[in-house]
Design a protein around this motif. Structure first.
Motif, PDB file in Angstrom:
ATOM      1  N   ASN A   1      10.160   1.786  -6.044  1.00  0.00           N
ATOM      2  CA  ASN A   1       8.984   1.970  -6.904  1.00  0.00           C
ATOM      3  C   ASN A   1       7.666   1.893  -6.148  1.00  0.00           C
ATOM      4  O   ASN A   1       6.669   2.489  -6.563  1.00  0.00           O
ATOM      5  CB  ASN A   1       8.982   0.914  -8.015  1.00  0.00           C
ATOM      6  CG  ASN A   1      10.069   1.154  -9.045  1.00  0.00           C
ATOM      7  OD1 ASN A   1      10.420   2.290  -9.331  1.00  0.00           O
ATOM      8  ND2 ASN A   1      10.619   0.074  -9.583  1.00  0.00           N
ATOM      9  N   GLY A   2       7.646   1.134  -5.044  1.00  0.00           N
ATOM     10  CA  GLY A   2       6.391   0.891  -4.356  1.00  0.00           C
ATOM     11  C   GLY A   2       6.098   1.787  -3.178  1.00  0.00           C
ATOM     12  O   GLY A   2       5.006   1.703  -2.597  1.00  0.00           O
ATOM     13  N   GLN A   3       7.013   2.645  -2.790  1.00  0.00           N
ATOM     14  CA  GLN A   3       6.781   3.510  -1.635  1.00  0.00           C
ATOM     15  C   GLN A   3       5.736   4.576  -1.948  1.00  0.00           C
ATOM     16  O   GLN A   3       5.526   4.964  -3.095  1.00  0.00           O
ATOM     17  CB  GLN A   3       8.094   4.168  -1.204  1.00  0.00           C
ATOM     18  CG  GLN A   3       8.696   5.076  -2.261  1.00  0.00           C
ATOM     19  CD  GLN A   3      10.045   5.630  -1.846  1.00  0.00           C
ATOM     20  OE1 GLN A   3      10.212   6.043  -0.707  1.00  0.00           O
ATOM     21  NE2 GLN A   3      11.009   5.635  -2.760  1.00  0.00           N
ATOM     22  N   GLY A   4       5.081   5.047  -0.901  1.00  0.00           N
ATOM     23  CA  GLY A   4       4.033   6.049  -1.068  1.00  0.00           C
ATOM     24  C   GLY A   4       4.509   7.302  -1.775  1.00  0.00           C
ATOM     25  O   GLY A   4       3.736   7.966  -2.479  1.00  0.00           O
ATOM     26  N   ALA A   5       5.785   7.646  -1.589  1.00  0.00           N
ATOM     27  CA  ALA A   5       6.328   8.835  -2.236  1.00  0.00           C
ATOM     28  C   ALA A   5       6.363   8.690  -3.745  1.00  0.00           C
ATOM     29  O   ALA A   5       6.414   9.701  -4.473  1.00  0.00           O
ATOM     30  CB  ALA A   5       7.739   9.125  -1.710  1.00  0.00           C
ATOM     31  N   ASN A   6       6.318   7.450  -4.236  1.00  0.00           N
ATOM     32  CA  ASN A   6       6.360   7.218  -5.682  1.00  0.00           C
ATOM     33  C   ASN A   6       5.012   6.792  -6.256  1.00  0.00           C
ATOM     34  O   ASN A   6       4.753   6.973  -7.446  1.00  0.00           O
ATOM     35  CB  ASN A   6       7.399   6.138  -6.006  1.00  0.00           C
ATOM     36  CG  ASN A   6       7.654   6.003  -7.492  1.00  0.00           C
ATOM     37  OD1 ASN A   6       8.102   6.941  -8.139  1.00  0.00           O
ATOM     38  ND2 ASN A   6       7.342   4.835  -8.054  1.00  0.00           N
ATOM     39  N   THR A   7       4.146   6.233  -5.427  1.00  0.00           N
ATOM     40  CA  THR A   7       2.853   5.750  -5.928  1.00  0.00           C
ATOM     41  C   THR A   7       1.730   6.746  -5.669  1.00  0.00           C
ATOM     42  O   THR A   7       0.964   7.082  -6.569  1.00  0.00           O
ATOM     43  CB  THR A   7       2.494   4.398  -5.281  1.00  0.00           C
ATOM     44  OG1 THR A   7       2.420   4.552  -3.858  1.00  0.00           O
ATOM     45  CG2 THR A   7       3.520   3.343  -5.629  1.00  0.00           C
TER      46      THR A   7
ATOM     47  N   VAL B   1      -4.597  10.148  -0.620  1.00  0.00           N
ATOM     48  CA  VAL B   1      -4.471   9.225  -1.753  1.00  0.00           C
ATOM     49  C   VAL B   1      -3.964   7.875  -1.270  1.00  0.00           C
ATOM     50  O   VAL B   1      -3.038   7.798  -0.462  1.00  0.00           O
ATOM     51  CB  VAL B   1      -3.493   9.770  -2.821  1.00  0.00           C
ATOM     52  CG1 VAL B   1      -3.420   8.823  -4.015  1.00  0.00           C
ATOM     53  CG2 VAL B   1      -3.885  11.166  -3.265  1.00  0.00           C
ATOM     54  N   TRP B   2      -4.598   6.819  -1.753  1.00  0.00           N
ATOM     55  CA  TRP B   2      -4.113   5.447  -1.537  1.00  0.00           C
ATOM     56  C   TRP B   2      -3.907   4.785  -2.885  1.00  0.00           C
ATOM     57  O   TRP B   2      -4.702   4.967  -3.809  1.00  0.00           O
ATOM     58  CB  TRP B   2      -5.143   4.630  -0.742  1.00  0.00           C
ATOM     59  CG  TRP B   2      -4.819   3.162  -0.746  1.00  0.00           C
ATOM     60  CD1 TRP B   2      -4.012   2.490   0.134  1.00  0.00           C
ATOM     61  CD2 TRP B   2      -5.253   2.174  -1.695  1.00  0.00           C
ATOM     62  NE1 TRP B   2      -3.927   1.163  -0.204  1.00  0.00           N
ATOM     63  CE2 TRP B   2      -4.690   0.935  -1.320  1.00  0.00           C
ATOM     64  CE3 TRP B   2      -6.075   2.222  -2.818  1.00  0.00           C
ATOM     65  CZ2 TRP B   2      -4.909  -0.240  -2.042  1.00  0.00           C
ATOM     66  CZ3 TRP B   2      -6.304   1.049  -3.543  1.00  0.00           C
ATOM     67  CH2 TRP B   2      -5.731  -0.165  -3.146  1.00  0.00           C
ATOM     68  N   VAL B   3      -2.831   3.983  -3.011  1.00  0.00           N
ATOM     69  CA  VAL B   3      -2.560   3.221  -4.239  1.00  0.00           C
ATOM     70  C   VAL B   3      -2.138   1.809  -3.855  1.00  0.00           C
ATOM     71  O   VAL B   3      -1.348   1.616  -2.928  1.00  0.00           O
ATOM     72  CB  VAL B   3      -1.451   3.884  -5.088  1.00  0.00           C
ATOM     73  CG1 VAL B   3      -1.071   2.986  -6.272  1.00  0.00           C
ATOM     74  CG2 VAL B   3      -1.893   5.243  -5.592  1.00  0.00           C
TER      75      VAL B   3
ATOM     76  N   ASP C   1       0.844  -1.192   0.000  1.00  0.00           N
ATOM     77  CA  ASP C   1       0.000   0.000   0.000  1.00  0.00           C
ATOM     78  C   ASP C   1       0.878   1.240   0.000  1.00  0.00           C
ATOM     79  O   ASP C   1       1.859   1.333   0.761  1.00  0.00           O
ATOM     80  CB  ASP C   1      -0.890   0.046   1.246  1.00  0.00           C
ATOM     81  CG  ASP C   1      -1.679  -1.227   1.447  1.00  0.00           C
ATOM     82  OD1 ASP C   1      -2.778  -1.315   0.881  1.00  0.00           O
ATOM     83  OD2 ASP C   1      -1.186  -2.130   2.157  1.00  0.00           O
ATOM     84  N   GLY C   2       0.531   2.196  -0.838  1.00  0.00           N
ATOM     85  CA  GLY C   2       1.199   3.492  -0.847  1.00  0.00           C
ATOM     86  C   GLY C   2       0.194   4.581  -0.478  1.00  0.00           C
ATOM     87  O   GLY C   2      -0.932   4.600  -1.011  1.00  0.00           O
ATOM     88  N   TRP C   3       0.567   5.455   0.444  1.00  0.00           N
ATOM     89  CA  TRP C   3      -0.334   6.504   0.919  1.00  0.00           C
ATOM     90  C   TRP C   3       0.333   7.872   0.833  1.00  0.00           C
ATOM     91  O   TRP C   3       1.555   8.009   0.935  1.00  0.00           O
ATOM     92  CB  TRP C   3      -0.701   6.277   2.386  1.00  0.00           C
ATOM     93  CG  TRP C   3      -1.531   5.088   2.707  1.00  0.00           C
ATOM     94  CD1 TRP C   3      -1.092   3.799   2.887  1.00  0.00           C
ATOM     95  CD2 TRP C   3      -2.946   5.055   2.934  1.00  0.00           C
ATOM     96  NE1 TRP C   3      -2.138   2.977   3.209  1.00  0.00           N
ATOM     97  CE2 TRP C   3      -3.288   3.720   3.252  1.00  0.00           C
ATOM     98  CE3 TRP C   3      -3.952   6.022   2.910  1.00  0.00           C
ATOM     99  CZ2 TRP C   3      -4.596   3.327   3.537  1.00  0.00           C
ATOM    100  CZ3 TRP C   3      -5.251   5.636   3.197  1.00  0.00           C
ATOM    101  CH2 TRP C   3      -5.571   4.306   3.499  1.00  0.00           C
TER     102      TRP C   3
END
Length: 842
Positions: A711-717, A695-697, A681-683
């Motif tokens: 690539n998967g951290q919230g700062a990127n997603t 925002v959630w991704v 989860d990225g927030w």
């Protein structure tokens, strides 16, 4: 007395006499008829035959009309019923500025008032469909002959214009039925009788309005108001003569003359309408010729419950409105129907911001999806046997086949058999493919999803709601779904610490610790950097896990749990230190309440989105009370100001600093990134003084996740979606106000307590001399000058030597940073040089 034999003889004689009489009479009648026939001329015989036929038709028609009038084939509507007739109307949803954002309907119809119908639309209708409309009383006798021949004798459904507008209205209001015989004739007679009654009840302009509101178009759409929006994206008053002629021309056969699919047919039909207008004096020949020479420029806007703006929000709103309508009755005692009563539902949504949100979610996820697939290179480590079985059995296809009695073997076979299906597509929105249902499951598992919620923290009103990527294919709403929240939980931990009296500049050691009392749990930092000491602001800025856990243990888990509940997470929270790292399931809606509390200076607002519900004529049915009395102060102003100060640092120099240098967002911004275990989860939760957006991704299930933290951290997603959205908000003159203003500053005494370095390499318990103090201050000054992320990288690669003083170390750190900056600047210059040479300048 006669004997029995004599009586029998008399009866036989009588019978013979009667038989002879009948025979003689028959011969005499036939003889007379033959004699009469022989005396007639051919013309007389033809006239007699036609007269007899006509008489039969008249008698038949009179009888049929009488039976229809008496309701033998179903009752005709009374005058009173016609006077109160209402057709199903779609209920319309409006944003905060009165802009329509969608509808609820069984039949997609919005009635137009007479004032909305342009004169050229009326003229084109009358010229084409019923030239003598203003002269007859519902039945056009001159056209009746053509109707009798085509409809009655030839049994043709389309009678070539014999029906008047009033009769067509009757047909629209009371659709035709099938009867055992003469169905078309009976239907025509019923329409004529109803048309006569309509003419006595309504004025001509009312009949025209009613007709134009009931004409059917394709796709369950009714009325010219909907058609105008659908085919030209215009209101009725914006239609020009040519566009009005297109719509009227479609009435003959809406599918055949569809201007989107068959523009040449539609053009030919439009030109027929224009020529009719010339013929009856409604349009000059020159004007008509100019329009005839033009192509049709349609702007098709498809519409359904799953298309258009704010589809996920509309689905959520529907349930709430339905619930409120249950308690309200109409004057006749029935309850209101959201799908048929033409209600007006006013919301707090801002259509412009909603569109921005949907567009940036789609654009970013489309790019991010490529990164995700490239990273895994076709691997699917999550698609285990257990998950495969679970997904198959939870699918609608499996449940449907099982309910139909198919065996397990037969069902399994269907999942491995390719079939044609329409699936979601990032480029086209949808595409038709041939794949197995099992591959379809695998495809949707790897699709990235997102949720986004935008609110005003002061009032709590929702301005945008994005629950997913496409409601046609995925109805699950990620504004309401619960996922682990990761580091966006940390502000609650530090708020509890501030509440507990821990000073902002109290330092916590950044060390790797195993906790035996918690099954040897060993929380690690995502960047694996350990050593030194962080203040609470520094730890939050760099999302240091070890310090968050130490702080939580010092404060106590229970106070943190209670504060989280008070701020808006109304779920059962774990009583373990992992709560500090966001091992908590919560929804975007709940986290918006938490951060709105911080943005609203410690007062938790009540989030809302429904303004009012009105009837079609403007009567207010529902107006929710403003729940200001429910708004609750959770933190005092200084506590909230301190946390906002911390979160501004996250944006200015921490994990969210991309907002500044990449998205060029200026002004006061506070926020926090969040990433859960395995990058599932990225927030990103961020706010300005006037606007909060969360925002959630992630994927459908946590098992599907990015391979790398980078690539998967919230700062990127998640953060890029926030940045792209706020860029648009900032550029729009009307919405740019949300990016202005400043946060409430902590009082001067508190600001002084906040003025300390984020990080110290060591924390001496006492100083041997003034020199030690000066050296520590010098290091703090150097550290403050360097970007926190860069500083951590430098400290990791260049640790302090045993023989090195703190002053010498400070100087070496400064020189290292200067070299990095010089190298970066040279790289920029080289790029600019080669871009110029190869014409890549923008």
């Amino acid at each position: 007395m006669k004997s029995r034999q004599e009586q029998l003889k008399d009866k036989i004689t009588a019978i013979n006499i009667k038989a002879l009489y009948r025979k003689f009479s028959s011969k005499l009648s036939l003889s007379r008829a033959k004699n009469w026939w022989d005396r007639q001329s051919l013309q007389s015989l033809i006239a007699w035959s036609l007269g007899t036929l006509l008489l039969g038709v008249v008698l038949f028609s009179t009888t049929l009309i009488f039976l229809v009038w008496k309701g033998f084939f179903g009752p005709l509507p009374t005058y009173a019923q016609l006077a109160n007739i209402q057709n199903n109307q779609a209920s319309e949803i409006y944003d905060a500025r009165g802009i329509s954002i969608g509808k609820y309907y069984i039949e997609n119809r919005i009635n137009a008032d007479s004032s909305e119908l342009p004169a050229h639309l009326i003229k084109s209708l009358v010229a084409t469909e019923d030239a003598r409309f203003f002269e007859h009383g519902g039945i056009d006798i001159k056209s009746l002959g053509r109707v009798l021949i085509k409809s009655i004798l030839l049994s043709q459904e389309r009678s070539g214009g014999g029906s008047t507008i009033s009769q067509q209205l009757a047909k629209n209001l009371y659709p035709r039925k099938e009867y055992a015989f003469f169905s078309i004739v009976i239907s025509k007679l019923k329409e004529m009788l109803i048309a006569r009654r309509l003419e006595k009840v309504f004025e001509k302009d009312q009949i025209l309005r009613m007709y134009l509101n009931t004409v059917p178009f394709e796709g369950n759409a009714f009325g010219v108001k909907i058609a105008s929006q659908r085919f030209f994206d215009k209101s009725l008053d914006q239609l020009d003569v040519g566009e009005a002629a297109v719509l009227i021309g479609m009435l003959k056969a809406t599918s055949y003359y569809n201007p989107v699919r068959y523009p040449e047919r539609a053009k030919e039909r439009r030109n027929t309408v224009l020529n009719q207008m010339v013929k009856f004096g409604y349009l000059s020949a020159d004007s008509a010729q100019t329009l005839i020479n033009q192509d049709i420029k349609s702007n098709y806007q498809p519409e359904s419950h799953d298309l258009g703006l704010a589809t996920y929000f509309r689905a959520h709103l529907r349930a709430e409105v339905d619930e409120k309508l249950k308690a309200i009755q109409k004057p006749d005692g029935t309850t209101y129907n959201l799908y048929t009563d033409g209600l007006k539902v006013y919301t707090s949504i801002d259509a412009t911001m909603q569109r921005y949100a949907e567009e940036v979610v789609r654009a970013h996820l489309k790019s991010l999806q490529k990164t995700f697939l490239k990273e895994w290179k076709g691997e699917e480590p999550w698609f285990t046997k257990d998950l495969r079985e679970k997904q198959i059995k939870n699918s609608a296809r499996y449940r449907h086949l099982e309910a139909q009695g198919f065996s397990e073997e037969e069902i399994r076979k269907t999942f491995d058999t390719p079939v044609k299906m329409v699936i979601f597509d990032w480029d086209a929105g949808e595409k038709e493919v041939e794949m197995t249902p099992l591959d379809s499951i695998r495809y949707y598992l790897t699709l990235l999803r997102a949720g986004m919620l935008v609110v005003e923290p002061g009032s709590g009103v929702v301005r945008a709601w994005v629950g997913g990527i496409d409601h046609r294919f995925i109805q699950y709403d990620h504004v309401k779904s619960k996922r682990q929240i990761g580091s966006i939980m940390k502000p609650i931990v530090y708020a509890a610490a501030i509440r507990d009296g821990i000073q902002p500049c109290e330092y916590f050691e950044n060390r790797l610790v195993s906790y035996p009392e918690y099954k040897n749990w060993e929380p690690r930092n995502s960047d694996e950097f350990y050593g030194g000491y962080f203040s609470m602001e520094g730890a939050l800025t760099n999302s240091v896990n070890t310090v968050a856990v130490e702080t939580a243990l010092e404060v106590g888990i229970e106070p943190i749990r209670q504060l989280a509940i008070e701020m808006g997470i109304d779920e059962n929270l774990p009583g373990e230190p992992a709560i500090a790292l966001g091992a908590v399931d919560a929804s975007l809606w709940q986290m918006a309440r938490v951060y709105a509390t911080l943005a609203n200076e410690g007062v938790r607002p009540v989030l809302s989105f429904l303004d009012r519900i009105e009837t079609a004529d403007g009567q207010v049915l529902v107006r929710p009370e403003k729940k200001t009395d429910v708004n609750k102060r959770i933190l005092n102003r200084d506590e909230a100001a301190t946390l906002t100060h911390f979160l501004q640092s996250v944006v200015d120099s921490g994990t969210a600093r991309r907002l500044r240098y990449e998205y060029n967002l200026n002004g006061a911004i506070a926020g926090k990134t969040g990433t859960t275990q395995n990058q599932s989860d990225g927030w990103f939760m961020g706010y300005t003084p006037g606007l909060l957006a969360g925002v959630w991704v992630g994927a459908e299930i946590p098992a599907v996740h990015f391979k790398t933290t980078h690539n998967g951290q919230g700062a990127n997603t998640a953060l890029p979606i926030w940045g792209l959205f706020m860029q648009r908000v900032q550029k729009n003159k009307r919405t740019s106000r949300y990016m202005q203003g400043s946060f409430q500053k902590p009082v001067d005494t508190l600001l002084a307590l906040l003025d300390c370095p984020h990080y110290l390499p060591e924390l001496p318990e006492f100083f041997d001399s003034i020199l030690d103090v000066e050296q520590l201050l010098e290091f703090s000054q150097v550290a403050a000058e360097i970007d926190t992320s860069e500083l951590k990288d430098i400290l990791r690669k260049s640790p302090r030597k045993d023989s090195e003083t703190l002053s010498e170390y400070s100087q070496r750190i400064r020189e290292k940073n200067e070299k990095i900056l010089e190298k970066r600047e040279r790289k920029k210059k080289r790029k600019k040089f080669f871009d110029k040479i190869f014409g890549r300048e923008q």
